[in-house]
Design a protein around this motif. Structure first.
Motif, PDB file in Angstrom:
ATOM      1  N   ARG A 403       0.843  -1.189   0.000  1.00  0.00           N
ATOM      2  CA  ARG A 403       0.000   0.000   0.000  1.00  0.00           C
ATOM      3  C   ARG A 403       0.883   1.245   0.000  1.00  0.00           C
ATOM      4  O   ARG A 403       1.773   1.379   0.857  1.00  0.00           O
ATOM      5  CB  ARG A 403      -0.913  -0.005   1.223  1.00  0.00           C
ATOM      6  N   PRO A 404       0.672   2.195  -0.929  1.00  0.00           N
ATOM      7  CA  PRO A 404       1.538   3.382  -1.026  1.00  0.00           C
ATOM      8  C   PRO A 404       1.657   4.158   0.279  1.00  0.00           C
ATOM      9  O   PRO A 404       2.734   4.678   0.597  1.00  0.00           O
ATOM     10  CB  PRO A 404       0.861   4.214  -2.113  1.00  0.00           C
ATOM     11  N   SER A 405       0.581   4.247   1.023  1.00  0.00           N
ATOM     12  CA  SER A 405       0.631   5.008   2.279  1.00  0.00           C
ATOM     13  C   SER A 405       1.582   4.362   3.278  1.00  0.00           C
ATOM     14  O   SER A 405       2.240   5.059   4.060  1.00  0.00           O
ATOM     15  CB  SER A 405      -0.770   5.113   2.887  1.00  0.00           C
ATOM     16  N   TYR A 406       1.671   3.019   3.255  1.00  0.00           N
ATOM     17  CA  TYR A 406       2.578   2.351   4.190  1.00  0.00           C
ATOM     18  C   TYR A 406       4.024   2.531   3.742  1.00  0.00           C
ATOM     19  O   TYR A 406       4.932   2.649   4.571  1.00  0.00           O
ATOM     20  CB  TYR A 406       2.244   0.859   4.304  1.00  0.00           C
ATOM     21  N   TRP A 407       4.256   2.534   2.415  1.00  0.00           N
ATOM     22  CA  TRP A 407       5.607   2.803   1.927  1.00  0.00           C
ATOM     23  C   TRP A 407       6.052   4.198   2.362  1.00  0.00           C
ATOM     24  O   TRP A 407       7.184   4.384   2.811  1.00  0.00           O
ATOM     25  CB  TRP A 407       5.660   2.688   0.404  1.00  0.00           C
ATOM     26  N   LYS A 408       5.181   5.193   2.253  1.00  0.00           N
ATOM     27  CA  LYS A 408       5.525   6.551   2.661  1.00  0.00           C
ATOM     28  C   LYS A 408       5.798   6.614   4.158  1.00  0.00           C
ATOM     29  O   LYS A 408       6.662   7.370   4.621  1.00  0.00           O
ATOM     30  CB  LYS A 408       4.394   7.511   2.288  1.00  0.00           C
ATOM     31  N   PHE A 409       5.044   5.820   4.921  1.00  0.00           N
ATOM     32  CA  PHE A 409       5.277   5.745   6.362  1.00  0.00           C
ATOM     33  C   PHE A 409       6.679   5.217   6.657  1.00  0.00           C
ATOM     34  O   PHE A 409       7.421   5.792   7.471  1.00  0.00           O
ATOM     35  CB  PHE A 409       4.217   4.848   7.005  1.00  0.00           C
ATOM     36  N   LEU A 410       7.072   4.131   5.987  1.00  0.00           N
ATOM     37  CA  LEU A 410       8.407   3.578   6.174  1.00  0.00           C
ATOM     38  C   LEU A 410       9.482   4.541   5.667  1.00  0.00           C
ATOM     39  O   LEU A 410      10.564   4.659   6.265  1.00  0.00           O
ATOM     40  CB  LEU A 410       8.536   2.229   5.460  1.00  0.00           C
ATOM     41  N   PHE A 411       9.186   5.214   4.580  1.00  0.00           N
ATOM     42  CA  PHE A 411      10.124   6.179   4.012  1.00  0.00           C
ATOM     43  C   PHE A 411      10.409   7.310   5.012  1.00  0.00           C
ATOM     44  O   PHE A 411      11.568   7.661   5.274  1.00  0.00           O
ATOM     45  CB  PHE A 411       9.562   6.748   2.713  1.00  0.00           C
ATOM     46  N   ASN A 412       9.347   7.872   5.589  1.00  0.00           N
ATOM     47  CA  ASN A 412       9.519   8.963   6.547  1.00  0.00           C
ATOM     48  C   ASN A 412      10.160   8.478   7.840  1.00  0.00           C
ATOM     49  O   ASN A 412      10.986   9.177   8.434  1.00  0.00           O
ATOM     50  CB  ASN A 412       8.167   9.610   6.849  1.00  0.00           C
ATOM     51  N   LEU A 413       9.768   7.279   8.280  1.00  0.00           N
ATOM     52  CA  LEU A 413      10.308   6.735   9.522  1.00  0.00           C
ATOM     53  C   LEU A 413      11.811   6.502   9.420  1.00  0.00           C
ATOM     54  O   LEU A 413      12.545   6.704  10.389  1.00  0.00           O
ATOM     55  CB  LEU A 413       9.597   5.426   9.867  1.00  0.00           C
ATOM     56  N   SER A 414      12.265   6.083   8.254  1.00  0.00           N
ATOM     57  CA  SER A 414      13.689   5.807   8.061  1.00  0.00           C
ATOM     58  C   SER A 414      14.466   7.026   7.579  1.00  0.00           C
ATOM     59  O   SER A 414      15.662   6.934   7.315  1.00  0.00           O
ATOM     60  CB  SER A 414      13.870   4.664   7.059  1.00  0.00           C
ATOM     61  N   GLY A 415      13.801   8.154   7.438  1.00  0.00           N
ATOM     62  CA  GLY A 415      14.472   9.329   6.918  1.00  0.00           C
ATOM     63  C   GLY A 415      14.915   9.159   5.481  1.00  0.00           C
ATOM     64  O   GLY A 415      15.931   9.716   5.054  1.00  0.00           O
ATOM     65  N   GLY A 416      14.188   8.385   4.702  1.00  0.00           N
ATOM     66  CA  GLY A 416      14.513   8.151   3.303  1.00  0.00           C
ATOM     67  C   GLY A 416      15.479   6.997   3.073  1.00  0.00           C
ATOM     68  O   GLY A 416      15.729   6.613   1.925  1.00  0.00           O
ATOM     69  N   ARG A 417      15.993   6.401   4.130  1.00  0.00           N
ATOM     70  CA  ARG A 417      17.003   5.361   3.986  1.00  0.00           C
ATOM     71  C   ARG A 417      16.479   4.091   3.305  1.00  0.00           C
ATOM     72  O   ARG A 417      17.237   3.390   2.631  1.00  0.00           O
ATOM     73  CB  ARG A 417      17.580   5.010   5.360  1.00  0.00           C
ATOM     74  N   ILE A 418      15.213   3.798   3.496  1.00  0.00           N
ATOM     75  CA  ILE A 418      14.667   2.584   2.893  1.00  0.00           C
ATOM     76  C   ILE A 418      14.736   2.631   1.372  1.00  0.00           C
ATOM     77  O   ILE A 418      14.806   1.601   0.704  1.00  0.00           O
ATOM     78  CB  ILE A 418      13.211   2.350   3.356  1.00  0.00           C
ATOM     79  N   SER A 419      14.740   3.814   0.801  1.00  0.00           N
ATOM     80  CA  SER A 419      14.784   3.947  -0.650  1.00  0.00           C
ATOM     81  C   SER A 419      16.202   3.830  -1.202  1.00  0.00           C
ATOM     82  O   SER A 419      16.387   3.727  -2.412  1.00  0.00           O
ATOM     83  CB  SER A 419      14.192   5.302  -1.063  1.00  0.00           C
ATOM     84  N   VAL A 420      17.196   3.846  -0.323  1.00  0.00           N
ATOM     85  CA  VAL A 420      18.587   3.827  -0.757  1.00  0.00           C
ATOM     86  C   VAL A 420      19.220   2.450  -0.612  1.00  0.00           C
ATOM     87  O   VAL A 420      20.285   2.198  -1.169  1.00  0.00           O
ATOM     88  CB  VAL A 420      19.399   4.886   0.036  1.00  0.00           C
ATOM     89  N   MET A 421      18.589   1.561   0.114  1.00  0.00           N
ATOM     90  CA  MET A 421      19.122   0.200   0.249  1.00  0.00           C
ATOM     91  C   MET A 421      19.279  -0.414  -1.149  1.00  0.00           C
ATOM     92  O   MET A 421      18.311  -0.473  -1.914  1.00  0.00           O
ATOM     93  CB  MET A 421      18.183  -0.636   1.118  1.00  0.00           C
ATOM     94  N   ASP A 422      20.482  -0.832  -1.478  1.00  0.00           N
ATOM     95  CA  ASP A 422      20.805  -1.293  -2.837  1.00  0.00           C
ATOM     96  C   ASP A 422      20.329  -2.728  -3.047  1.00  0.00           C
ATOM     97  O   ASP A 422      20.928  -3.691  -2.562  1.00  0.00           O
ATOM     98  CB  ASP A 422      22.309  -1.200  -3.069  1.00  0.00           C
ATOM     99  N   ARG A 423      19.246  -2.879  -3.799  1.00  0.00           N
ATOM    100  CA  ARG A 423      18.627  -4.187  -3.985  1.00  0.00           C
ATOM    101  C   ARG A 423      18.981  -4.842  -5.325  1.00  0.00           C
ATOM    102  O   ARG A 423      18.410  -5.865  -5.689  1.00  0.00           O
ATOM    103  CB  ARG A 423      17.110  -4.047  -3.885  1.00  0.00           C
ATOM    104  N   ARG A 424      19.912  -4.267  -6.097  1.00  0.00           N
ATOM    105  CA  ARG A 424      20.190  -4.773  -7.443  1.00  0.00           C
ATOM    106  C   ARG A 424      20.675  -6.217  -7.450  1.00  0.00           C
ATOM    107  O   ARG A 424      20.398  -6.966  -8.388  1.00  0.00           O
ATOM    108  CB  ARG A 424      21.220  -3.863  -8.125  1.00  0.00           C
ATOM    109  N   SER A 425      21.359  -6.627  -6.415  1.00  0.00           N
ATOM    110  CA  SER A 425      21.867  -8.004  -6.383  1.00  0.00           C
ATOM    111  C   SER A 425      20.741  -9.023  -6.233  1.00  0.00           C
ATOM    112  O   SER A 425      20.931 -10.218  -6.508  1.00  0.00           O
ATOM    113  CB  SER A 425      22.865  -8.157  -5.228  1.00  0.00           C
ATOM    114  N   PHE A 426      19.564  -8.582  -5.822  1.00  0.00           N
ATOM    115  CA  PHE A 426      18.439  -9.498  -5.628  1.00  0.00           C
ATOM    116  C   PHE A 426      17.619  -9.706  -6.899  1.00  0.00           C
ATOM    117  O   PHE A 426      16.630 -10.458  -6.888  1.00  0.00           O
ATOM    118  CB  PHE A 426      17.519  -8.985  -4.504  1.00  0.00           C
ATOM    119  N   ASP A 427      17.978  -9.059  -7.987  1.00  0.00           N
ATOM    120  CA  ASP A 427      17.246  -9.228  -9.241  1.00  0.00           C
ATOM    121  C   ASP A 427      17.372 -10.641  -9.801  1.00  0.00           C
ATOM    122  O   ASP A 427      16.595 -11.027 -10.681  1.00  0.00           O
ATOM    123  CB  ASP A 427      17.731  -8.220 -10.284  1.00  0.00           C
ATOM    124  N   VAL A 428      18.356 -11.412  -9.302  1.00  0.00           N
ATOM    125  CA  VAL A 428      18.535 -12.791  -9.788  1.00  0.00           C
ATOM    126  C   VAL A 428      17.343 -13.668  -9.394  1.00  0.00           C
ATOM    127  O   VAL A 428      17.189 -14.764  -9.942  1.00  0.00           O
ATOM    128  CB  VAL A 428      19.838 -13.407  -9.224  1.00  0.00           C
TER     129      VAL A 428
END
Length: 457
Positions: A403-428
């Motif tokens: 749910r977008p509202s929950y993503w925004k909640f996590l985004f604000n709670l982490s100070g934007g850090r959740i969006s910076v976690m590098d997930r590219r290695s998990f594309d496999v």
């Protein structure tokens, strides 16, 4: 390497994945603790102060003390959930040497949720579990739908609402609700009326009172005429026939119409008040747009739902009592299912899922109290941790299903850090994680102000 086994460890470090903005796990955890504490304090200050004001009385010193302690304890709970998630991710990477589909988010989220929920007051744990269960159920459905495992049903939320509300109203009409005394029954009592409540004494028909109204000066002659006409219509409706098995005081026609119109007015008032609060800035900047805001089509949604539900339920309940010459709690089931059609005017998924989980909770508690189901020690805590872990998993690997509202909640709670976690290695694993997160980040940037910037996209 596409579609590699999800149980196989991906040899990425926590520096690359969890905190690419710093080489220190301790610094990353400490930074998250600070920003999450600030946002948690902001959230719970609003929640507790609003709760205090809604009591409608001047708070005493004891009330203020409880409010302050509640804010501090709930802030500690949410802060612990945030920073311990990062700490557990780094810890598990050191233990297993990498991340798989379980250790990449679900297990550390479960562990952090367990640590945090022990900090929160026991009286709030059930409420928190209901909330995360609601959001997680929607996420799980979207995850299953994206994999082709399920298909959405048109107005499926109406069916969920109808089935769940039917069970609650059956308990309400049977009188078994008096044992549990759940607050959800206050809402049901408000919508369908006290007369439909089981366990009440049988009432007798009351003849319409011939009350007199004070005369109003000529300046208010129009109001006087309206009140007199309203009284005449009301008295005629009250004087219409009423079946002996009906639990209400006046005629069935008056009972049905009054319930529908009253709830419609209340729903309309709620919607107007919400629009006023949510659009206060627009109204201040451009007062001319006030009328267009209040007279929009969606202004009637809540009123149509509440009024329609009350009207249809009462009509069907009275109809069945007239036809069968009896009054049974089971009549609440068809009456509720038909009344749930009114939910189509306000088909809110959150409301439907909340009612569903509340019905399941009450049913389980009732059956366990009667010995039909076992009582699970710590069941509420386990469910909270399991559902919260689902939400963190979705936010990490497939945010399009969150749910977008929950993503925004996590985004604000982490100070934007959740969006910076590098997930590219998990594309496999074939989930298109990196593409999903990039799209979600773009949506967040256009919808909110980002106060913190980390990483290296």
């Amino acid at each position: 390497m596409a579609n590699q086994s999800k149980l196989t460890n991906i040899p990425t470090t926590c520096i690359e994945y969890v905190h690419p903005w710093t080489d220190s796990c301790i610094n990353a955890t400490a930074g998250l603790l600070i920003v999450s504490a600030l946002d948690s304090f902001r959230i719970y200050t609003i929640v507790y102060v609003a709760s205090l004001l809604m009591r409608g009385r001047i708070p005493k010193r004891k009330d203020l003390s409880r409010t302050v302690l509640g804010i501090m304890q709930s802030t500690a709970f949410l802060t612990t959930s945030a920073f311990s998630y990062s700490a557990y991710l780094c810890f598990l990477r050191r233990v297993f040497g990498g991340f798989n589909i379980w250790t990449g988010s679900y297990i550390p989220a479960f562990m952090s949720s367990f640590t945090a929920i022990l900090v929160e007051r026991p009286s709030r744990r059930s409420l928190l579990t209901m909330y995360v269960a609601n959001v997680a159920t929607e996420a799980l459905w979207r995850m299953a739908s994206s994999r082709g495992m399920v298909k959405s049903i048109p107005y499926g939320q109406v069916l969920i609402f109808g089935l769940s509300t039917s069970s609650l109203l059956y308990y309400f009409r049977s009188g078994v609700h008096l044992e549990g005394k759940d607050s959800i029954y206050d809402i049901i009592r408000f919508i369908v009326g006290r007369d439909e409540e089981g366990g009440q004494k049988e009432v007798k028909t009351i003849k319409p009172e011939q009350s007199t109204r004070p005369r109003i000066k000529n300046n208010y002659l129009l109001i006087q005429k309206f009140l007199e006409m309203h009284k005449k219509v009301t008295d005629k409706l009250k004087a219409l026939p009423k079946h002996d098995k009906c639990p209400h005081h006046h005629s069935c026609a008056y009972y049905t119409i009054r319930g529908g119109t009253k709830l419609f007015g209340i729903g309309l008032g709620i919607q107007v008040a919400l629009k006023l609060v949510l659009n206060i800035q627009r109204i201040v900047k451009s007062p001319k747009k006030t009328m267009s805001i209040f007279f929009a089509k969606d202004t009637l949604k809540i009123g149509a739902f509440l009024g329609g539900f009350s009207f249809i339920y009462r009509f069907i309940a009275c109809f069945l009592r007239h036809v069968t010459n009896d009054d049974k709690p089971s009549y609440s089931i068809p009456a509720t299912m038909l009344a749930s059609v009114a939910f189509m005017s306000y088909p809110d998924k959150t409301a439907a899922l909340y009612i569903m989980w509340k019905a399941l909770q009450i049913t389980y508690n009732m059956l366990s109290d009667q010995g039909y189901l076992p009582k699970v020690p710590g069941g509420v805590i386990f469910l909270y941790c399991a559902f919260t872990a689902v939400l963190f998993h979705a936010a990490t690997f497939e945010p399009r299903n969150l749910r977008p509202s929950y993503w925004k909640f996590l985004f604000n709670l982490s100070g934007g850090r959740i969006s910076v976690m590098d997930r590219r290695s998990f594309d496999v694993w074939g989930l298109d994680t990196h593409a999903q997160i990039m799209k979600t980040i773009e949506m967040t940037r256009t919808g909110t102000d980002i106060k913190y910037t980390f990483g290296r996209w």
